[in-house]
Motif scaffolding. Structure first.
Motif, mmCIF file in Angstrom:
data_model
loop_
_atom_site.group_PDB
_atom_site.id
_atom_site.type_symbol
_atom_site.label_atom_id
_atom_site.label_comp_id
_atom_site.label_asym_id
_atom_site.label_seq_id
_atom_site.Cartn_x
_atom_site.Cartn_y
_atom_site.Cartn_z
ATOM 1 N N ASP A 227 -61.327 -8.282 -18.614
ATOM 2 C CA ASP A 227 -62.744 -8.342 -18.965
ATOM 3 C C ASP A 227 -63.604 -8.612 -17.728
ATOM 4 O OD1 ASP A 227 -62.124 -7.933 -21.593
ATOM 5 O OD2 ASP A 227 -62.231 -10.049 -22.171
ATOM 6 N N GLY A 228 -64.708 -7.895 -17.654
ATOM 7 C CA GLY A 228 -65.646 -8.115 -16.561
ATOM 8 C C GLY A 228 -65.361 -7.314 -15.306
ATOM 9 N N VAL A 229 -64.230 -6.598 -15.257
ATOM 10 C CA VAL A 229 -63.907 -5.802 -14.072
ATOM 11 C C VAL A 229 -64.710 -4.498 -14.115
ATOM 12 C CG1 VAL A 229 -62.107 -4.497 -12.885
ATOM 13 C CG2 VAL A 229 -61.615 -6.775 -13.787
ATOM 14 N N VAL A 230 -65.485 -4.255 -13.085
ATOM 15 C CA VAL A 230 -66.318 -3.047 -13.029
ATOM 16 C C VAL A 230 -65.516 -1.864 -12.513
ATOM 17 C CG1 VAL A 230 -68.387 -2.012 -12.001
ATOM 18 C CG2 VAL A 230 -68.408 -4.418 -12.707
ATOM 19 N N ASP A 231 -64.768 -2.056 -11.440
ATOM 20 C CA ASP A 231 -63.994 -0.984 -10.812
ATOM 21 C C ASP A 231 -62.507 -1.318 -10.947
ATOM 22 O OD1 ASP A 231 -62.781 0.895 -9.132
ATOM 23 O OD2 ASP A 231 -64.451 0.879 -7.709
ATOM 24 N N TRP A 232 -61.829 -0.614 -11.843
ATOM 25 C CA TRP A 232 -60.428 -0.946 -12.117
ATOM 26 C C TRP A 232 -59.520 -0.772 -10.908
ATOM 27 C CZ3 TRP A 232 -57.211 3.215 -11.329
ATOM 28 C CH2 TRP A 232 -57.753 4.500 -11.482
ATOM 29 N N ARG A 233 -59.929 0.040 -9.949
ATOM 30 C CA ARG A 233 -59.083 0.278 -8.772
ATOM 31 C C ARG A 233 -58.899 -0.976 -7.920
ATOM 32 N NH1 ARG A 233 -62.552 4.974 -6.285
ATOM 33 N NH2 ARG A 233 -64.082 3.343 -6.789
ATOM 34 N N ALA A 234 -59.780 -1.945 -8.106
ATOM 35 C CA ALA A 234 -59.682 -3.185 -7.339
ATOM 36 C C ALA A 234 -58.671 -4.163 -7.927
ATOM 37 C CB ALA A 234 -61.050 -3.861 -7.272
ATOM 38 N N ARG A 235 -58.100 -3.828 -9.114
ATOM 39 C CA ARG A 235 -57.211 -4.777 -9.786
ATOM 40 C C ARG A 235 -55.965 -4.062 -10.320
ATOM 41 N NH1 ARG A 235 -60.879 -9.003 -11.360
ATOM 42 N NH2 ARG A 235 -59.183 -10.074 -12.445
ATOM 43 N N TYR A 236 -55.338 -3.227 -9.495
ATOM 44 C CA TYR A 236 -54.208 -2.409 -9.946
ATOM 45 C C TYR A 236 -53.121 -3.229 -10.639
ATOM 46 C CZ TYR A 236 -55.422 2.135 -7.906
ATOM 47 O OH TYR A 236 -56.006 3.339 -7.644
ATOM 48 N N SER A 237 -52.820 -4.407 -10.105
ATOM 49 C CA SER A 237 -51.697 -5.188 -10.629
ATOM 50 C C SER A 237 -51.960 -5.753 -12.016
ATOM 51 C CB SER A 237 -51.366 -6.334 -9.667
ATOM 52 O OG SER A 237 -52.461 -7.231 -9.555
ATOM 53 N N GLU A 238 -53.207 -5.686 -12.488
ATOM 54 C CA GLU A 238 -53.561 -6.289 -13.771
ATOM 55 C C GLU A 238 -53.923 -5.243 -14.825
ATOM 56 O OE1 GLU A 238 -56.215 -9.811 -13.286
ATOM 57 O OE2 GLU A 238 -56.175 -9.213 -11.165
ATOM 58 N N LEU A 239 -53.635 -3.984 -14.555
ATOM 59 C CA LEU A 239 -54.034 -2.912 -15.461
ATOM 60 C C LEU A 239 -52.940 -2.606 -16.482
ATOM 61 C CD1 LEU A 239 -55.587 -0.470 -12.833
ATOM 62 C CD2 LEU A 239 -56.774 -2.200 -14.200
ATOM 63 N N GLN A 240 -53.371 -2.090 -17.611
ATOM 64 C CA GLN A 240 -52.455 -1.600 -18.629
ATOM 65 C C GLN A 240 -52.792 -0.143 -18.921
ATOM 66 O OE1 GLN A 240 -52.965 -4.327 -21.918
ATOM 67 N NE2 GLN A 240 -51.442 -5.748 -21.089
ATOM 68 N N TYR A 241 -51.750 0.665 -19.097
ATOM 69 C CA TYR A 241 -51.945 2.092 -19.294
ATOM 70 C C TYR A 241 -51.289 2.547 -20.595
ATOM 71 C CZ TYR A 241 -52.446 1.745 -14.172
ATOM 72 O OH TYR A 241 -52.805 1.384 -12.900
ATOM 73 N N GLU A 242 -51.888 3.578 -21.170
ATOM 74 C CA GLU A 242 -51.242 4.265 -22.274
ATOM 75 C C GLU A 242 -51.769 5.699 -22.301
ATOM 76 O OE1 GLU A 242 -52.180 2.676 -26.078
ATOM 77 O OE2 GLU A 242 -54.325 2.528 -25.702
ATOM 78 N N PRO A 243 -50.898 6.652 -22.675
ATOM 79 C CA PRO A 243 -51.393 8.029 -22.767
ATOM 80 C C PRO A 243 -52.448 8.135 -23.850
ATOM 81 C CG PRO A 243 -49.183 7.827 -23.693
ATOM 82 C CD PRO A 243 -49.489 6.527 -23.027
ATOM 83 N N VAL A 244 -53.418 8.993 -23.630
ATOM 84 C CA VAL A 244 -54.499 9.155 -24.603
ATOM 85 C C VAL A 244 -54.821 10.638 -24.738
ATOM 86 C CG1 VAL A 244 -56.319 8.894 -22.854
ATOM 87 C CG2 VAL A 244 -56.827 8.378 -25.241
ATOM 88 N N GLN A 245 -55.164 11.033 -25.928
ATOM 89 C CA GLN A 245 -55.552 12.411 -26.189
ATOM 90 C C GLN A 245 -57.019 12.603 -25.802
ATOM 91 O OE1 GLN A 245 -53.417 14.797 -27.365
ATOM 92 N NE2 GLN A 245 -55.002 16.352 -27.074
ATOM 93 N N VAL A 246 -57.291 13.576 -24.964
ATOM 94 C CA VAL A 246 -58.671 13.866 -24.583
ATOM 95 C C VAL A 246 -59.366 14.537 -25.762
ATOM 96 C CG1 VAL A 246 -60.140 15.189 -23.012
ATOM 97 C CG2 VAL A 246 -58.052 14.115 -22.160
ATOM 98 N N PRO A 247 -60.520 14.045 -26.184
ATOM 99 C CA PRO A 247 -61.245 14.704 -27.286
ATOM 100 C C PRO A 247 -61.445 16.186 -26.999
ATOM 101 C CG PRO A 247 -62.265 12.600 -26.736
ATOM 102 C CD PRO A 247 -61.239 12.854 -25.678
ATOM 103 N N GLU A 248 -61.335 16.989 -28.026
ATOM 104 C CA GLU A 248 -61.391 18.437 -27.837
ATOM 105 C C GLU A 248 -62.704 18.874 -27.180
ATOM 106 O OE1 GLU A 248 -60.619 22.148 -27.270
ATOM 107 O OE2 GLU A 248 -59.098 20.700 -27.934
ATOM 108 N N ARG A 249 -63.817 18.233 -27.550
ATOM 109 C CA ARG A 249 -65.096 18.628 -26.952
ATOM 110 C C ARG A 249 -65.100 18.348 -25.441
ATOM 111 N NH1 ARG A 249 -65.642 13.815 -29.413
ATOM 112 N NH2 ARG A 249 -66.663 12.107 -28.282
ATOM 113 N N ILE A 250 -64.384 17.285 -25.024
ATOM 114 C CA ILE A 250 -64.274 16.988 -23.603
ATOM 115 C C ILE A 250 -63.336 17.973 -22.933
ATOM 116 C CG2 ILE A 250 -63.581 15.261 -21.895
ATOM 117 C CD1 ILE A 250 -66.113 14.511 -23.367
#
Length: 315
Positions: A227-250
């Motif tokens: 929470d409160g992190v503006v740029d996720w690249r500054a906190r690589y060690s604290e990130l969580q990832y999961e695959p996500v489906q891109v909305p069709e319109r996108i």
């Protein structure tokens, strides 16, 4: 197959290993460093385009037979073997000579073409292209006028500042980066006049998304930061990832966006708000993806190898 990149490029290593596994001949080459001390160019123009040889590492590459060039992160052209202005002149000639040949290989699939990469790296260009295809974009101002910056921040706020290019920046003698950060209008003073700055409306995001486009294939990971992190690249060690489906319109707009910029590969960043809306932030036409593949189980290496080996599946 030609891979143009620097010596230390683990991302390119993954793709080269996959191509080797498929028995696809690959020549790895860093034009800015390897030429002319460690390689020789002999190119002639015939009725089909440029032909001839590029000798490097005891191997000779027939220029007219190069079917794909993976333009990753080659070094800048330098000529340390010559002093002063002679070195500058030689480096310029090498870039326009060898570089020009590499930009004009007949029948070659470029991932991506160096000229398209150079153009797409300009944030004003990519933002305009994103607007044309209908992406949702934060309110944006590029200025060196302190008064305009303050007025924008007060009217649109909260706003963030982000660099126009992710160039290396030394901090206390250590290599670092200038991250995206929230801006207080009270902190905007006359120093704004020293350079162009980009200010954007801060999106109240609940997550970020990194989208990797490889030809007609789209891979995406939802990125959760503290929470409160503006740029996720500054906190690589604290990130969580999961695959996500891109909305069709996108996804539909992504295809037009890539075509408009002349790119077959791109790493795009989106902000996702509480209503599930995706906001376009930027594209890196040569962005990193290697760490994301195992983190979100995305088969990006295989997709890039397919593209380089078999060519694009669409115009």
């Amino acid at each position: 197959m030609l891979v143009s990149t620097c010596a230390d490029d683990p991302t390119a290593d993954l793709v080269i290993a996959e191509l080797n596994h498929r028995d696809v001949p690959v020549l790895r080459f860093d034009p800015g460093v390897d030429f002319p001390l460690h390689s020789t160019l002999d190119a002639r123009l015939d009725e089909h385009g440029w032909a001839g040889g590029l000798q490097h590492g005891g191997r000779t590459l027939n220029i007219s037979h190069v079917r794909a060039l993976y333009h990753r992160r080659p070094s800048l052209y330098t000529a340390p073997y010559l002093p002063g202005q002679d070195g500058k002149f030689a480096a310029s000639e090498n870039r326009r000579g060898l570089g020009g040949i590499l930009h004009a290989l007949p029948g070659c699939t470029y991932v991506n073409h160096p000229m398209q990469v150079a153009t797409a790296e300009y944030k004003p260009v990519q933002l305009a292209a994103a607007r044309r295809v209908g992406f949702r974009i934060p309110e944006t101002l590029i200025t060196n006028d302190p008064v305009s910056a303050v007025e924008f921040a007060k009217a649109v706020g909260p706003v963030v500042y982000k660099p126009l290019h992710a160039a290396a920046y030394d901090i206390d003698g250590e290599s670092g980066c200038v991250w995206v950060r929230t801006v207080d209008p009270a902190d905007l003073d006359e120093s704004v006049a020293n350079a162009a700055h980009v200010f954007q409306q801060q999106i109240p995001k609940v997550a970020d998304a990194r989208v990797i486009v490889v030809d007609s294939k789209i891979f995406a990971a939802r990125i959760a930061a503290p929470d409160g992190v503006v740029d996720w690249r500054a906190r690589y060690s604290e990130l969580q990832y999961e695959p996500v489906q891109v909305p069709e319109r996108i996804a539909a707009r992504l295809r037009w966006f890539m075509v408009g910029l002349g790119l077959l590969y791109g790493a795009l960043d989106f902000a996702i708000d509480a209503d599930g809306r995706w906001w376009f932030l930027e594209i890196n036409p040569n962005g990193q993806w290697a760490w994301l593949e195992p983190a979100a189980d995305l088969p990006i290496t295989a997709a890039l190898a397919d593209l380089l080996e078999k060519g694009a599946t669409h115009d």
